[in-house]
Scaffold this motif. Structure first.
Motif, PDB file in Angstrom:
ATOM      1  N   GLN A  34       0.532  -1.195  -0.561  1.00 26.25           N
ATOM      2  CA  GLN A  34      -0.112  -0.011   0.160  1.00 26.25           C
ATOM      3  C   GLN A  34       0.645   0.984   0.124  1.00 26.25           C
ATOM      4  OE1 GLN A  34      -3.866   0.305  -0.229  1.00 26.25           O
ATOM      5  NE2 GLN A  34      -3.171  -1.720  -0.654  1.00 26.25           N
ATOM      6  N   VAL A  38       0.959   4.514  -2.717  1.00 26.04           N
ATOM      7  CA  VAL A  38       0.117   5.435  -2.824  1.00 26.04           C
ATOM      8  C   VAL A  38       2.247   6.648  -3.408  1.00 26.04           C
ATOM      9  CG1 VAL A  38       0.868   7.313  -0.720  1.00 26.04           C
ATOM     10  CG2 VAL A  38      -0.502   5.390  -0.703  1.00 26.04           C
ATOM     11  N   PRO A 163      -1.493   3.316   3.427  1.00 26.50           N
ATOM     12  CA  PRO A 163      -1.806   4.769   2.849  1.00 26.50           C
ATOM     13  C   PRO A 163      -1.566   5.836   3.837  1.00 26.50           C
ATOM     14  CG  PRO A 163      -3.659   3.401   1.734  1.00 26.50           C
ATOM     15  CD  PRO A 163      -2.991   2.728   2.469  1.00 26.50           C
ATOM     16  N   GLY A 167       2.022   7.938   3.393  1.00 26.80           N
ATOM     17  CA  GLY A 167       1.838   9.531   3.201  1.00 26.80           C
ATOM     18  C   GLY A 167       3.053   9.991   4.327  1.00 26.80           C
TER      19      GLY A 167
END
Length: 428
Positions: A34, A38, A163, A167
């Motif tokens: 994941q 991103v 995600p 970030g």
């Protein structure tokens, strides 16, 4: 006692050290995957400022799964599955290292990044199905549903938190750091893989090339139970998977508030996590085929009700219900497929299941967009939800072998039992 019976069954993690190591490894590599997604989206956007290019990210992942899936499934059924899993995991880790190298250098254009992602997806096309062949060999058949529920909750945790971690990593170490974290996560995947015994397929090996693929498709055609499970999933996702409509629904009904839009997918994921935590309520039920039909129909009803919800909080509640129903359906579908597929065909059937899971939502989102363009977002959601309910009822009525899936009894493992699917396949 009643509450404990309803909670997720941790028995597979306690009773099978090999399953526990495999589960831990795949859970952490799921988080890494994941984070990579991103990072790719962010990098491609920074390089191109084009939504067309960011849309190609999903295509780069999906095409190898669909194009090579059945052929890779046939290869799985001719190979030692542990060795095959090690090869595909090594390939994925190598691609993550290459992505990390280009991420830190910053000199590879968007097409090159997508090419690396597509190559990695080629390894995923084999790694996904082969990893699922392990569960019937590691767990007794009365723990299969519980093991699948544990896999489901680890996947959903990765979807919800991965995600966000990606970030944070982007802000700290940039895209290269995200890719490197994914590559490092494969260390735990190797930890799980090296603990597995050799796993040659039972029974007759798959025939090479198109003949092996044809054998797998022939099995799906004649086995009403497995066919019913895959058709139900395909019908529901094609007819009522409309997450691409969320921005339009948010604009039409909820004032285009970005905070509301951000909660839509979170609500679905949260409902799925709650259903996973209380998965004992359905994994212990005796007829997983009927449970899947009920979960699939509930998804359709919930999506239709979301389409007419006058209040955003009511809408979020229906999305949470849809997420819970989806988890019930997915775990039950996987249980049916695992119990009614001969070991020698598991690779091909799981590859077909992966293709259905990949292509169905994509087609469903396209269908929803076309209907919404001609009518409205609400009409697309309501019509899709009701059509999916009708399709579920039709499949259930015409496939009694699927609806009446035999109860799961006994505690023997797949290594020392006669598989359910080795018995004559029921037909309609």
């Amino acid at each position: 006692m009643g509450v404990r019976h309803s909670l997720i069954d941790l028995g597979p993690l306690r009773s099978s050290p090999r399953f526990r190591r495999l589960w831990i490894g795949r859970a952490f590599s799921g988080f890494g995957g994941q984070m990579t997604l991103v990072a790719v989206m962010f990098q491609v956007w920074q390089q191109t400022s084009s939504t067309v290019w960011t849309g190609l990210v999903g295509l780069a992942q999906a095409v190898p799964l669909i194009v090579f899936g059945l052929f890779v499934g046939s290869l799985i059924d001719r190979s030692d599955r542990r060795r095959f899993y090690l090869i595909t995991t090594t390939g994925q880790a190598a691609c993550s290292l290459l992505l990390a190298a280009q991420g830190f250098s910053g000199h590879v254009p968007a097409p090159g990044v997508l090419l690396l992602l597509a190559v990695q997806s080629c390894f995923v096309a084999g790694g996904g199905p082969v990893s699922r062949t392990f569960i019937p060999r590691l767990l007794p058949k009365n723990q299969l549903a519980a093991g699948l529920a544990l896999n489901r909750i680890s996947g959903q945790a990765a979807l919800l938190l991965g995600p966000a971690l990606g970030g944070l990593m982007l802000g700290w170490l940039g895209v290269g750091g995200c890719y490197l974290a994914d590559a490092i996560s494969f260390g735990l995947a190797f930890y799980g893989a090296f603990g597995l015994p050799p796993m040659p397929p039972d029974g007759e090996s798959s025939r090479p090339g198109l003949r092996g693929v044809a054998d797998g498709l022939a099995f799906l055609g004649r086995n009403a139970t497995v066919r019913g499970a895959l058709l139900t999933d395909l019908a529901v996702t094609v007819l009522s998977m409309s997450t691409s409509l969320f921005p339009l629904i948010n604009a039409e009904r909820f004032g285009n508030d970005p905070r509301t839009l951000g909660l839509f997918l979170t609500a679905i994921g949260s409902g799925g996590v709650i259903a996973s935590l209380f998965s004992g309520t359905f994994t212990r039920l005796p007829r997983p085929g009927l449970v899947m039909l009920c979960g699939s129909a509930t998804w359709g009803v919930a999506m239709a009700l979301f389409g007419v919800s006058p209040n955003p909080w009511v809408g979020l509640a229906f999305l949470a219900l849809a997420g819970a129903a989806d988890t019930v359906a997915v775990v039950s579908r996987s249980t049916v497929v695992q119990l009614h597929t001969p070991n020698a065909l598991l690779g091909r059937v799981f590859a077909a299941e992966q293709i259905v899971g990949q292509a169905g939502p994509d087609i469903g989102n396209l269908r929803g967009g076309l209907i919404a363009g001609a009518t409205s977002g609400a009409a697309a959601l309501v019509s899709g939800g009701l059509l999916s309910v009708a399709a579920v009822l039709l499949i259930g009525a015409t496939t009694p072998a699927f609806r009446r899936t035999a109860p799961v009894t006994g505690g023997d493992t797949a290594d020392d039992r006669t598989p359910v699917a080795s018995q004559p396949a029921p037909t309609t």
